[in-house]
Write a protein that holds these residues in place. Sequence first.
Motif, PDB file in Angstrom:
ATOM      1  N   ARG A  38       0.612  -0.964  -0.140  1.00  0.00           N
ATOM      2  CA  ARG A  38       0.199   0.053  -0.536  1.00  0.00           C
ATOM      3  C   ARG A  38       0.554   1.242   0.022  1.00  0.00           C
ATOM      4  O   ARG A  38       0.495   2.352  -0.759  1.00  0.00           O
ATOM      5  CB  ARG A  38      -0.847  -0.470   1.009  1.00  0.00           C
ATOM      6  CG  ARG A  38      -1.800  -0.901   1.243  1.00  0.00           C
ATOM      7  CD  ARG A  38      -3.079  -1.190   2.107  1.00  0.00           C
ATOM      8  NE  ARG A  38      -2.061  -0.912   3.518  1.00  0.00           N
ATOM      9  CZ  ARG A  38      -3.198  -2.426   4.474  1.00  0.00           C
ATOM     10  NH1 ARG A  38      -3.816  -3.285   4.038  1.00  0.00           N
ATOM     11  NH2 ARG A  38      -1.897  -2.641   5.302  1.00  0.00           N
ATOM     12  N   ASP A  39       1.845   1.122   0.716  1.00  0.00           N
ATOM     13  CA  ASP A  39       2.801   2.231   0.797  1.00  0.00           C
ATOM     14  C   ASP A  39       3.982   2.643  -0.805  1.00  0.00           C
ATOM     15  O   ASP A  39       3.378   3.668  -1.007  1.00  0.00           O
ATOM     16  CB  ASP A  39       4.226   2.346   1.745  1.00  0.00           C
ATOM     17  CG  ASP A  39       3.440   2.203   3.580  1.00  0.00           C
ATOM     18  OD1 ASP A  39       3.243   3.352   3.205  1.00  0.00           O
ATOM     19  OD2 ASP A  39       3.796   0.889   4.148  1.00  0.00           O
ATOM     20  N   ALA A  40       3.824   1.430  -1.561  1.00  0.00           N
ATOM     21  CA  ALA A  40       4.922   1.246  -2.652  1.00  0.00           C
ATOM     22  C   ALA A  40       3.405   1.921  -3.376  1.00  0.00           C
ATOM     23  O   ALA A  40       4.014   2.891  -4.271  1.00  0.00           O
ATOM     24  CB  ALA A  40       5.170   0.199  -3.324  1.00  0.00           C
ATOM     25  N   SER A  41       2.228   1.897  -3.271  1.00  0.00           N
ATOM     26  CA  SER A  41       1.619   2.233  -4.303  1.00  0.00           C
ATOM     27  C   SER A  41       1.353   3.807  -4.100  1.00  0.00           C
ATOM     28  O   SER A  41       1.048   4.696  -5.126  1.00  0.00           O
ATOM     29  CB  SER A  41      -0.507   1.453  -4.278  1.00  0.00           C
ATOM     30  OG  SER A  41      -0.868   1.942  -5.039  1.00  0.00           O
ATOM     31  N   SER A  42       1.142   4.048  -2.793  1.00  0.00           N
ATOM     32  CA  SER A  42       0.734   5.688  -2.672  1.00  0.00           C
ATOM     33  C   SER A  42       2.064   6.105  -3.119  1.00  0.00           C
ATOM     34  O   SER A  42       1.449   7.511  -3.428  1.00  0.00           O
ATOM     35  CB  SER A  42       0.507   5.660  -1.122  1.00  0.00           C
ATOM     36  OG  SER A  42      -0.538   5.359  -0.354  1.00  0.00           O
ATOM     37  N   ILE A  43       3.197   6.341  -3.012  1.00  0.00           N
ATOM     38  CA  ILE A  43       4.186   6.741  -3.040  1.00  0.00           C
ATOM     39  C   ILE A  43       4.205   7.102  -4.702  1.00  0.00           C
ATOM     40  O   ILE A  43       4.317   8.114  -5.518  1.00  0.00           O
ATOM     41  CB  ILE A  43       5.715   6.018  -2.914  1.00  0.00           C
ATOM     42  CG1 ILE A  43       5.670   6.130  -1.214  1.00  0.00           C
ATOM     43  CG2 ILE A  43       6.321   6.171  -3.997  1.00  0.00           C
ATOM     44  CD1 ILE A  43       7.012   5.208  -0.634  1.00  0.00           C
ATOM     45  N   LEU A  44       4.522   5.476  -5.831  1.00  0.00           N
ATOM     46  CA  LEU A  44       3.731   5.739  -7.202  1.00  0.00           C
ATOM     47  C   LEU A  44       2.886   6.934  -7.316  1.00  0.00           C
ATOM     48  O   LEU A  44       3.044   7.996  -7.657  1.00  0.00           O
ATOM     49  CB  LEU A  44       3.427   4.607  -7.794  1.00  0.00           C
ATOM     50  CG  LEU A  44       3.318   4.427  -9.357  1.00  0.00           C
ATOM     51  CD1 LEU A  44       5.312   4.473  -9.414  1.00  0.00           C
ATOM     52  CD2 LEU A  44       3.900   2.569  -9.579  1.00  0.00           C
ATOM     53  N   SER A  45       1.218   7.219  -6.624  1.00  0.00           N
ATOM     54  CA  SER A  45       0.398   7.740  -6.979  1.00  0.00           C
ATOM     55  C   SER A  45       0.901   9.837  -6.576  1.00  0.00           C
ATOM     56  O   SER A  45       0.555  10.497  -7.709  1.00  0.00           O
ATOM     57  CB  SER A  45      -0.423   7.586  -5.780  1.00  0.00           C
ATOM     58  OG  SER A  45      -1.512   6.735  -6.501  1.00  0.00           O
ATOM     59  N   SER A  65       2.904  15.460 -12.482  1.00  0.00           N
ATOM     60  CA  SER A  65       1.673  16.024 -13.750  1.00  0.00           C
ATOM     61  C   SER A  65       1.555  17.781 -13.347  1.00  0.00           C
ATOM     62  O   SER A  65       0.749  18.164 -13.962  1.00  0.00           O
ATOM     63  CB  SER A  65       0.313  15.100 -13.943  1.00  0.00           C
ATOM     64  OG  SER A  65      -0.639  15.978 -12.180  1.00  0.00           O
ATOM     65  N   GLY A  66       2.210  18.206 -12.376  1.00  0.00           N
ATOM     66  CA  GLY A  66       2.722  19.269 -11.741  1.00  0.00           C
ATOM     67  C   GLY A  66       0.951  19.934 -10.557  1.00  0.00           C
ATOM     68  O   GLY A  66       0.611  20.802 -10.288  1.00  0.00           O
ATOM     69  N   GLY A  67       0.230  18.801 -10.193  1.00  0.00           N
ATOM     70  CA  GLY A  67      -0.893  18.892  -9.583  1.00  0.00           C
ATOM     71  C   GLY A  67      -0.717  19.226  -7.891  1.00  0.00           C
ATOM     72  O   GLY A  67      -0.967  19.050  -7.400  1.00  0.00           O
ATOM     73  N   ARG A  68       0.519  18.898  -7.588  1.00  0.00           N
ATOM     74  CA  ARG A  68       0.698  18.457  -6.074  1.00  0.00           C
ATOM     75  C   ARG A  68       1.961  18.834  -6.269  1.00  0.00           C
ATOM     76  O   ARG A  68       2.856  18.368  -7.059  1.00  0.00           O
ATOM     77  CB  ARG A  68       0.523  17.157  -5.673  1.00  0.00           C
ATOM     78  CG  ARG A  68       1.040  16.966  -4.560  1.00  0.00           C
ATOM     79  CD  ARG A  68      -0.254  16.162  -3.879  1.00  0.00           C
ATOM     80  NE  ARG A  68      -0.121  16.593  -1.701  1.00  0.00           N
ATOM     81  CZ  ARG A  68      -0.277  15.758  -1.710  1.00  0.00           C
ATOM     82  NH1 ARG A  68      -0.151  14.935  -2.056  1.00  0.00           N
ATOM     83  NH2 ARG A  68       0.284  15.835  -0.206  1.00  0.00           N
ATOM     84  N   VAL A  69       2.186  19.523  -4.537  1.00  0.00           N
ATOM     85  CA  VAL A  69       3.591  19.607  -4.388  1.00  0.00           C
ATOM     86  C   VAL A  69       3.953  18.724  -2.648  1.00  0.00           C
ATOM     87  O   VAL A  69       2.580  18.912  -2.178  1.00  0.00           O
ATOM     88  CB  VAL A  69       4.494  21.854  -3.645  1.00  0.00           C
ATOM     89  CG1 VAL A  69       5.708  21.900  -3.508  1.00  0.00           C
ATOM     90  CG2 VAL A  69       3.891  21.992  -5.005  1.00  0.00           C
ATOM     91  N   LEU A  70       4.656  17.888  -2.951  1.00  0.00           N
ATOM     92  CA  LEU A  70       4.931  17.351  -1.418  1.00  0.00           C
ATOM     93  C   LEU A  70       5.438  18.419  -0.049  1.00  0.00           C
ATOM     94  O   LEU A  70       6.296  19.863  -0.483  1.00  0.00           O
ATOM     95  CB  LEU A  70       5.497  16.226  -1.821  1.00  0.00           C
ATOM     96  CG  LEU A  70       5.535  14.711  -2.233  1.00  0.00           C
ATOM     97  CD1 LEU A  70       6.574  13.925  -2.687  1.00  0.00           C
ATOM     98  CD2 LEU A  70       4.263  15.133  -2.308  1.00  0.00           C
ATOM     99  N   THR A  71       4.497  17.511   1.461  1.00  0.00           N
ATOM    100  CA  THR A  71       5.325  18.457   2.307  1.00  0.00           C
ATOM    101  C   THR A  71       6.757  18.283   2.579  1.00  0.00           C
ATOM    102  O   THR A  71       7.028  17.168   1.780  1.00  0.00           O
ATOM    103  CB  THR A  71       4.536  18.086   3.323  1.00  0.00           C
ATOM    104  OG1 THR A  71       4.386  17.428   3.353  1.00  0.00           O
ATOM    105  CG2 THR A  71       3.566  18.646   2.714  1.00  0.00           C
TER     106      THR A  71
END
Length: 153
Positions: free
Chosen positions: A87-94, A101-107
């Motif tokens: 589940r963590d691997a899948s979340s990191i890939l998402s 795509s430029g839709g998000r900046v990580l904290t």
Amino acid sequence: TTTTTTTTTTTTTTTTTTTTTTTTTTTTTTTTTTTTTTTTTTTTTTTTTTTTTTTTTTTTTTTTTTTTTTTTYPLGDINEDGKVDARDASSILSLYADISSGGRVLTEKEKSICNVNSDSNVDARDASIVLAYYADLQSGNDITIEEFLKKDN
């Protein structure tokens, strides 16, 4: 014959210790029927007073303590459930797809957890390492992800 005795006593108080005694004797003899002897005694007494000065120096020391708390997040466990798994691997890939795509900046917290290979990028390689680690755990190896990363290199 005439004898005259004069005694003078002087007392002086100063802040220096000095003791001086002076005795002066004068004898005059005349060859006549009269003999005169004069004796002069001078005594000087000095009293010394000692003054002690005490100087007290007070030193004040101020100590400032600064405490910095650094929070370490579990490497690879993005959902923070205490396990690093598929589940963590899948979340990191998402997250990587959102970043690309430029839709998000990580904290900073997300970057710290997801950047498993420490290359300053969160990408598909990090998700792949988490998936490989999870597969290693499923095969019976009981090691941390940090130990897995050392073993893998």
